[in-house]
Design an enzyme around this catalytic site. Sequence first.
Site, PDB file in Angstrom:
ATOM      1  CE  LYS A 157      10.544   0.404   0.591  1.00  8.80           C
ATOM      2  NZ  LYS A 157      11.469   0.190   1.669  1.00  8.80           N
ATOM      3  CB  VAL A 197       3.903   0.249   6.182  1.00 11.98           C
ATOM      4  CG1 VAL A 197       4.178   1.114   7.420  1.00 11.98           C
ATOM      5  CG2 VAL A 197       3.401   1.110   5.042  1.00 11.98           C
ATOM      6  CB  ILE A 200       5.162  -4.610  12.244  1.00 12.53           C
ATOM      7  CG1 ILE A 200       6.547  -4.482  12.868  1.00 12.53           C
ATOM      8  CG2 ILE A 200       4.089  -4.344  13.285  1.00 12.53           C
ATOM      9  CD1 ILE A 200       6.837  -3.070  13.378  1.00 12.53           C
ATOM     10  CG  ASP A 229      11.871   3.699   3.207  1.00  8.88           C
ATOM     11  OD1 ASP A 229      11.646   2.984   2.221  1.00  8.88           O
ATOM     12  OD2 ASP A 229      11.677   3.333   4.378  1.00  8.88           O
ATOM     13  CE  LYS A 268       9.206   1.562   4.738  1.00  7.34           C
ATOM     14  NZ  LYS A 268      10.439   1.329   5.498  1.00  7.34           N
TER      15      LYS A 268
HETATM   16  N1  HSE Z   1      15.074   0.526   3.575  1.00 10.81           N
HETATM   17  C1  HSE Z   1      13.903   0.202   4.302  1.00 10.81           C
HETATM   18  C2  HSE Z   1      14.125   0.490   5.763  1.00 10.81           C
HETATM   19  C3  HSE Z   1      13.562  -1.245   4.087  1.00 10.81           C
HETATM   20  O1  HSE Z   1      15.286   0.657   6.151  1.00 10.81           O
HETATM   21  O2  HSE Z   1      13.171   0.586   6.530  1.00 10.81           O
HETATM   22  C4  HSE Z   1      12.222  -1.680   4.620  1.00 10.81           C
HETATM   23  O3  HSE Z   1      11.159  -0.989   4.010  1.00 10.81           O
END
Ligand code: HSE
Length: 331
Positions: free
Chosen positions: A103, A130, A134, A199, A203
């Site tokens: 990502k 993402v 899902i 993170d 996304k």
């Molecule tokens: N580290 C990410 C999360 C993993 O906890 O969502 C999945 O993208």
Amino acid sequence: MSAIHVALLGLGTVGKGVLETIHTHQERLQFALGKPVKVTAVLVRNVNKHTIQDETILLTDQFEDLQLEKADVVIDAIVGVEPGFTYVRKAIEKGCHVITANKEMFAHHGKELMELARKHHVSIGFEATVGGGIPVIQTLRKLLNINRITKVEGVINGTSNFILTNMREKGLSFEEVLKTAQESGYAEADPTNDVEGFDAYFKALVLSHVVFGEVPKPEHTVRKGISQIKIEDINHATSLGLKYKHIAKLEKQGDVITCNVEPVLISNDHPFYSVEGVQNAVSIDADIVGNITLLGPGAGKLPTASAVIEDFLHLYQEQSLSYLKQQPLEV
Ligand code: HSE
């Protein structure tokens, strides 16, 4: 019968899940694609830290050993912008289709890579970037094209949701739950990206590209994580019937896209109130259909491998359709 040859980049949680799934679901893959799928080589950082049961698969720490001229598909399951971007770019230039779960890399270079892929007549799948398992990217790209999407909101970091849920339900400390999230393969190798909101922000950038064709400007962006939330804050919220959820919200008003990634206090009438543990949810507001909420496992070995493997099939379906489009119709 010739096989579809795959080179795999990375053998962490996602890479292992992909390798396992190609093995366990070989028959279904072969039935759907008309050919077996063969992983020929796996690239890792340190070959001494990994073993592969199948001796026909080359385990290497040298990108050149992958022999991409002979590969059909490269699956990118490594993290970070580099060397992922360089590897994916080289793979496309060598005529390989690419499926990526990276990502951060795709948030920064997705647009450029999509253009490069078009130029080289190959496809690039990024469902796994993402929402874990899902199918949110395919839903947005393939199934909501005439609808005008005005807002996308999501719980899209599984680790943050897992931590908040376990702190609330089990009274555990932030550190204790983070350790479990790391052991379960949810958290990134460096969990800063998870708990500081990066993170979810990466996304959100991928979603923004897909939905609005562009990303929010820094001055219209807020990015905060959950690391400052204490057990006392959670307990106080609980006593008021509220829950903390880490939510990424993208909205377009006029020409301005806003992006808010932050912990939000929500009550039981909110669609994300029951989204617990490693689950993710994405809520889409569109002008014809109204609201759609997708819910499912947001991280982990098999959910992410599921997104990669379904991309694999879509990629070949897309390729055969574009091939058909080039043929003169005889009926
Ligand atoms: N580290 C990410 C999360 C993993 O906890 O969502 C999945 O993208």
